[in-house]
Design a protein around this motif. Sequence first.
Motif, PDB file in Angstrom:
ATOM      1  N   LYS A 170      21.475  19.690 -50.041  1.00 38.63           N
ATOM      2  CA  LYS A 170      22.617  20.572 -49.594  1.00 38.63           C
ATOM      3  C   LYS A 170      22.349  21.735 -49.009  1.00 38.63           C
ATOM      4  O   LYS A 170      22.886  22.555 -48.474  1.00 38.63           O
ATOM      5  N   ILE A 171      20.888  22.126 -48.891  1.00 41.75           N
ATOM      6  CA  ILE A 171      20.363  23.114 -48.053  1.00 41.75           C
ATOM      7  C   ILE A 171      19.646  22.596 -46.722  1.00 41.75           C
ATOM      8  O   ILE A 171      18.358  22.116 -46.958  1.00 41.75           O
ATOM      9  N   LYS A 172      20.437  22.714 -45.675  1.00 43.69           N
ATOM     10  CA  LYS A 172      19.710  22.097 -44.371  1.00 43.69           C
ATOM     11  C   LYS A 172      19.051  23.090 -43.597  1.00 43.69           C
ATOM     12  O   LYS A 172      19.178  24.316 -43.877  1.00 43.69           O
ATOM     13  N   ASP A 173      18.269  22.614 -42.991  1.00 51.52           N
ATOM     14  CA  ASP A 173      17.408  23.276 -41.934  1.00 51.52           C
ATOM     15  C   ASP A 173      18.233  23.793 -40.953  1.00 51.52           C
ATOM     16  O   ASP A 173      17.738  24.750 -40.226  1.00 51.52           O
ATOM     17  N   ILE A 174      19.376  23.456 -40.678  1.00 53.32           N
ATOM     18  CA  ILE A 174      20.180  23.954 -39.473  1.00 53.32           C
ATOM     19  C   ILE A 174      20.540  25.395 -39.718  1.00 53.32           C
ATOM     20  O   ILE A 174      21.422  25.585 -40.923  1.00 53.32           O
ATOM     21  N   PRO A 175      20.361  26.249 -38.881  1.00 55.67           N
ATOM     22  CA  PRO A 175      20.719  27.860 -39.446  1.00 55.67           C
ATOM     23  C   PRO A 175      22.343  27.913 -39.293  1.00 55.67           C
ATOM     24  O   PRO A 175      22.904  27.202 -38.325  1.00 55.67           O
ATOM     25  N   LEU A 176      22.857  28.466 -40.251  1.00 55.17           N
ATOM     26  CA  LEU A 176      24.354  28.573 -40.451  1.00 55.17           C
ATOM     27  C   LEU A 176      24.610  29.904 -39.649  1.00 55.17           C
ATOM     28  O   LEU A 176      23.849  30.878 -39.633  1.00 55.17           O
ATOM     29  N   PRO A 177      25.973  30.006 -39.150  1.00 53.63           N
ATOM     30  CA  PRO A 177      26.298  31.478 -38.654  1.00 53.63           C
ATOM     31  C   PRO A 177      26.253  32.486 -39.839  1.00 53.63           C
ATOM     32  O   PRO A 177      26.713  32.154 -40.606  1.00 53.63           O
TER      33      PRO A 177
END
Length: 193
Positions: A69-76
Motif C-alpha cells: 500500500k505504501i509505494k516508493d513512488i513519490p506522490l504529488p
Amino acid sequence: MTTQQTQNPHLQRIHGELRALIADVRDSFAGLSPEQFNWKPEPKKWSIAECMQHLLLAYGRYRPQLVKKIKDIPLPAQTFPAYRSTYMGRIFMGFVNPDKFRKTPAPPMFKPTKGSSYPLSFQKEYLNYLEELCAYIQKADHYNLNQVKINSSLGWIIRFNLGDYFEIESMHNRRHVGQMKRVMQKEHFPKST
C-alpha cells in the motif's frame, strides 16, 4: 541515519516517538550479556529477547500490507483532511496504550517461541524493524491516512486506517520497551560481569 522531516503532524509526532525509542533501545540494551538478554523474571514472564520477538511477529503480519500500500513512488503534494482515528483503531490502541496499562494476553500467533534462546544480534533485527517502520512513516507523508485501510493482525474483517496503524505500532513498541526495562530492574536480574 539522515531523515527527511515529515509534514503531517500526526506522522511527525509518531516518527519522533519512534526515533526516541530507537535511541532508548540502543542505550538501554546495548551492553547486555546473552544471559541477561534471555533472562526471564518468572517462567510465564517474557525476557527482553522474547518481548522483541513478540513485536517482530506482530509486525510480520502487517509488513506485507505496508509493502503493497505504501509505494516508493513519490506522490504529488496534496492537502488531505486531518487524521481521524477509527472505532476499531481506538479499541486496538486501548489494548496497547503504554500510559493506561492493562494486562492483555497476546494471541497465540504472537507469543514468543517457548524455551528459545536468542543471540544478542537479535537486537539488531529489532532495531532494523523500527528503522523500517520510520521509513514507512516518511513514505506515508503524502497519503490520506484516513483513506488507506489496514487489516488487523487478527483478520481481514477488523480494519482501521493507516494513521491508526502507525499510532498502534508506536504505542505497542513503547509499551514493550517499558516492559523490557522493568525486566532489568527485577531483583534477581543477572549482574554484568
